[in-house]
Motif scaffolding. Structure first.
Motif, PDB file in Angstrom:
ATOM      1  N   TRP A  39       0.947  -1.259   0.076  1.00  0.00           N
ATOM      2  CA  TRP A  39      -0.298   0.088  -0.008  1.00  0.00           C
ATOM      3  C   TRP A  39       0.760   1.372  -0.014  1.00  0.00           C
ATOM      4  CZ3 TRP A  39      -4.786   0.671  -1.119  1.00  0.00           C
ATOM      5  CH2 TRP A  39      -5.850  -0.150  -1.127  1.00  0.00           C
ATOM      6  N   LEU A  40       1.958   1.319   0.765  1.00  0.00           N
ATOM      7  CA  LEU A  40       2.859   2.363   0.763  1.00  0.00           C
ATOM      8  C   LEU A  40       3.367   2.630  -0.604  1.00  0.00           C
ATOM      9  CD1 LEU A  40       4.690   2.303   4.318  1.00  0.00           C
ATOM     10  CD2 LEU A  40       2.863   3.748   3.167  1.00  0.00           C
ATOM     11  N   GLY A  41       3.759   1.472  -1.272  1.00  0.00           N
ATOM     12  CA  GLY A  41       4.642   1.687  -2.414  1.00  0.00           C
ATOM     13  C   GLY A  41       3.548   2.239  -3.652  1.00  0.00           C
ATOM     14  N   VAL A  42       2.353   1.756  -3.662  1.00  0.00           N
ATOM     15  CA  VAL A  42       1.092   2.323  -4.389  1.00  0.00           C
ATOM     16  C   VAL A  42       1.028   3.874  -4.112  1.00  0.00           C
ATOM     17  CG1 VAL A  42      -1.286   2.316  -5.160  1.00  0.00           C
ATOM     18  CG2 VAL A  42       0.208   0.177  -4.867  1.00  0.00           C
ATOM     19  N   TYR A  43       0.956   4.128  -2.658  1.00  0.00           N
ATOM     20  CA  TYR A  43       0.581   5.203  -2.397  1.00  0.00           C
ATOM     21  C   TYR A  43       1.520   6.483  -3.030  1.00  0.00           C
ATOM     22  CZ  TYR A  43      -0.155   9.495   0.703  1.00  0.00           C
ATOM     23  OH  TYR A  43      -0.537  10.730   1.081  1.00  0.00           O
ATOM     24  N   PHE A  44       2.939   6.007  -2.666  1.00  0.00           N
ATOM     25  CA  PHE A  44       4.295   6.927  -3.276  1.00  0.00           C
ATOM     26  C   PHE A  44       4.206   6.909  -4.827  1.00  0.00           C
ATOM     27  CE2 PHE A  44       5.962   6.202   1.212  1.00  0.00           C
ATOM     28  CZ  PHE A  44       5.653   7.162   1.628  1.00  0.00           C
ATOM     29  N   LEU A  45       3.974   5.917  -5.345  1.00  0.00           N
ATOM     30  CA  LEU A  45       3.488   5.748  -6.664  1.00  0.00           C
ATOM     31  C   LEU A  45       2.692   6.814  -7.268  1.00  0.00           C
ATOM     32  CD1 LEU A  45       4.703   4.636  -9.412  1.00  0.00           C
ATOM     33  CD2 LEU A  45       2.974   3.116  -9.325  1.00  0.00           C
ATOM     34  N   PHE A  46       1.475   6.843  -6.645  1.00  0.00           N
ATOM     35  CA  PHE A  46       0.621   7.920  -6.603  1.00  0.00           C
ATOM     36  C   PHE A  46       0.808   9.333  -6.698  1.00  0.00           C
ATOM     37  CE2 PHE A  46      -3.019  10.372  -4.886  1.00  0.00           C
ATOM     38  CZ  PHE A  46      -3.895  10.449  -5.890  1.00  0.00           C
ATOM     39  N   LEU A  47       1.717   9.577  -5.404  1.00  0.00           N
ATOM     40  CA  LEU A  47       2.117  10.732  -5.292  1.00  0.00           C
ATOM     41  C   LEU A  47       3.115  11.450  -6.380  1.00  0.00           C
ATOM     42  CD1 LEU A  47       2.511  10.918  -1.323  1.00  0.00           C
ATOM     43  CD2 LEU A  47       0.531  11.914  -2.734  1.00  0.00           C
ATOM     44  N   ASP A  48       3.856  10.516  -6.698  1.00  0.00           N
ATOM     45  CA  ASP A  48       4.937  10.800  -7.748  1.00  0.00           C
ATOM     46  C   ASP A  48       4.149  11.093  -9.026  1.00  0.00           C
ATOM     47  OD1 ASP A  48       7.740  10.767  -8.599  1.00  0.00           O
ATOM     48  OD2 ASP A  48       7.382   8.963  -9.743  1.00  0.00           O
ATOM     49  N   ARG A  49       3.138  10.605  -9.441  1.00  0.00           N
ATOM     50  CA  ARG A  49       2.742  10.645 -10.633  1.00  0.00           C
ATOM     51  C   ARG A  49       1.631  12.028 -10.674  1.00  0.00           C
ATOM     52  NH1 ARG A  49       1.518   5.124 -13.643  1.00  0.00           N
ATOM     53  NH2 ARG A  49       3.717   4.408 -13.420  1.00  0.00           N
ATOM     54  N   LEU A  50       1.498  12.654  -9.654  1.00  0.00           N
ATOM     55  CA  LEU A  50       0.683  13.693  -9.472  1.00  0.00           C
ATOM     56  C   LEU A  50       1.039  14.915 -10.180  1.00  0.00           C
ATOM     57  CD1 LEU A  50      -1.047  14.104  -6.011  1.00  0.00           C
ATOM     58  CD2 LEU A  50      -2.198  13.739  -8.186  1.00  0.00           C
TER      59      LEU A  50
END
Length: 50
Positions: A39-50
């Motif tokens: 979940w943290l990996g997906v969350y940080f991936l999401f933040l990176d793509r904003l």
């Protein structure tokens, strides 16, 4: 007639039960850490793509 010793059977069941619970706890912790890391990996991936 052979004597049946109930104490040895009772101790063996107790030892088996404790080992099983210890393994269960370790498995639950490993699964929990894996889920949190995912979940943290997906969350940080999401933040990176904003």
């Amino acid at each position: 007639m052979p004597k049946v010793e109930f104490n040895k059977v009772k101790k063996t069941k107790t030892n088996m039960k404790e080992e099983t619970l210890r393994g269960t706890l370790a498995s639950v912790f490993l699964l929990g850490f894996f889920l949190i890391a995912t979940w943290l990996g997906v969350y940080f991936l999401f933040l990176d793509r904003l």
